[in-house]
Design an enzyme around this catalytic site. Structure first.
Site, PDB file in Angstrom:
ATOM      1  N   LYS A  11       0.817  -1.218   0.000  1.00 55.30           N
ATOM      2  CA  LYS A  11       0.000   0.000   0.000  1.00 55.30           C
ATOM      3  C   LYS A  11       0.857   1.277   0.000  1.00 55.30           C
ATOM      4  CE  LYS A  11      -4.030  -2.167   2.121  1.00 55.30           C
ATOM      5  NZ  LYS A  11      -4.998  -2.106   3.233  1.00 55.30           N
ATOM      6  N   PHE A  59     -15.942   2.948   6.462  1.00 54.58           N
ATOM      7  CA  PHE A  59     -14.540   3.259   6.181  1.00 54.58           C
ATOM      8  C   PHE A  59     -14.230   3.378   4.693  1.00 54.58           C
ATOM      9  CE2 PHE A  59     -14.814  -1.393   6.623  1.00 54.58           C
ATOM     10  CZ  PHE A  59     -14.270  -1.808   5.405  1.00 54.58           C
ATOM     11  N   ARG A  87      -1.208 -14.454   4.379  1.00 49.05           N
ATOM     12  CA  ARG A  87      -1.960 -13.839   5.481  1.00 49.05           C
ATOM     13  C   ARG A  87      -1.174 -13.942   6.794  1.00 49.05           C
ATOM     14  NH1 ARG A  87      -6.283 -11.601   4.048  1.00 49.05           N
ATOM     15  NH2 ARG A  87      -7.258 -11.519   6.086  1.00 49.05           N
ATOM     16  N   THR A  93      -5.112  -7.554  10.596  1.00 48.79           N
ATOM     17  CA  THR A  93      -5.496  -6.332   9.886  1.00 48.79           C
ATOM     18  C   THR A  93      -5.196  -5.091  10.722  1.00 48.79           C
ATOM     19  OG1 THR A  93      -7.227  -7.541   8.724  1.00 48.79           O
ATOM     20  CG2 THR A  93      -7.421  -5.145   8.764  1.00 48.79           C
ATOM     21  N   ARG A 104       2.567  -6.096   8.979  1.00 56.11           N
ATOM     22  CA  ARG A 104       1.777  -5.001   9.549  1.00 56.11           C
ATOM     23  C   ARG A 104       2.371  -4.498  10.863  1.00 56.11           C
ATOM     24  NH1 ARG A 104      -3.684  -7.689   7.416  1.00 56.11           N
ATOM     25  NH2 ARG A 104      -3.895  -6.474   5.488  1.00 56.11           N
ATOM     26  N   ASN A 114      -2.443   0.181   6.729  1.00 52.39           N
ATOM     27  CA  ASN A 114      -1.882  -1.037   7.317  1.00 52.39           C
ATOM     28  C   ASN A 114      -0.896  -1.766   6.407  1.00 52.39           C
ATOM     29  OD1 ASN A 114      -3.693  -2.168   5.529  1.00 52.39           O
ATOM     30  ND2 ASN A 114      -4.863  -3.284   7.065  1.00 52.39           N
ATOM     31  N   HIS A 117      -2.100  -5.563   1.593  1.00 52.71           N
ATOM     32  CA  HIS A 117      -3.376  -6.260   1.396  1.00 52.71           C
ATOM     33  C   HIS A 117      -3.042  -7.637   0.872  1.00 52.71           C
ATOM     34  CE1 HIS A 117      -7.375  -7.288  -0.195  1.00 52.71           C
ATOM     35  NE2 HIS A 117      -6.712  -7.733  -1.242  1.00 52.71           N
TER      36      HIS A 117
END
Length: 143
Positions: A11, A59, A87, A93, A104, A114, A117
């Site tokens: 991100k 959000f 993951r 998250t 993260r 965060n 993704h």
């Protein structure tokens, strides 16, 4: 173990921290191969389309604004149990709940920002990969 593909995004906040290489190294050290990758700066329309399932969530607007705030890296990862492994590498998250050593925990700034993704299921992975890549864009790793 099942060889599968998953979709991943680095991100804008993690790209801004110059963390792309470090994040890619984590994928590879966990046995995931990068079989497609590109940098993109999402338009609002692209971000809204990608996150359409969240359109009615409170959000949504903040997420779209964040995801269009700078370039991102999108990639396809391949490996045994790729969805689950990615993951685990990402962590929870909410970075406050993420275990030490996860992406993260190391690179996130907040719940919205965060850092990464990752697809939450093989079906999501297939849909998300197709959103950014054609079949010709993916280079299976044979070596």
């Amino acid at each position: 173990m099942t060889l599968e593909r998953t979709f991943s995004i680095v991100k804008p906040n993690a790209v801004a921290k110059n963390a792309i290489g470090a994040i890619y190294a984590r994928f590879e050290s966990a046995g995931l191969k990068i079989v497609a990758a590109k940098m993109v700066h999402l338009t609002r329309e692209q971000a809204e389309g990608f996150y359409a399932e969240h359109r009615e969530r409170p959000f949504f607007d903040g997420l779209v604004t964040f995801m269009t705030s700078g370039p991102i890296m999108v990639q396809v990862l391949e490996g045994n149990d790729a969805v689950r492994r990615n993951r685990e590498i990402m962590g929870a998250t909410n970075p406050e709940s993420a275990l030490a050593g996860t992406l993260r925990a190391d690179y996130a700034d907040s719940l919205t920002e965060n850092a990464v993704h990752g697809s939450d299921s093989p079906a999501s992975a297939e849909r998300e990969i197709a959103y950014f890549f054609s079949a010709d864009d993916i280079c299976p790793r044979t070596r």
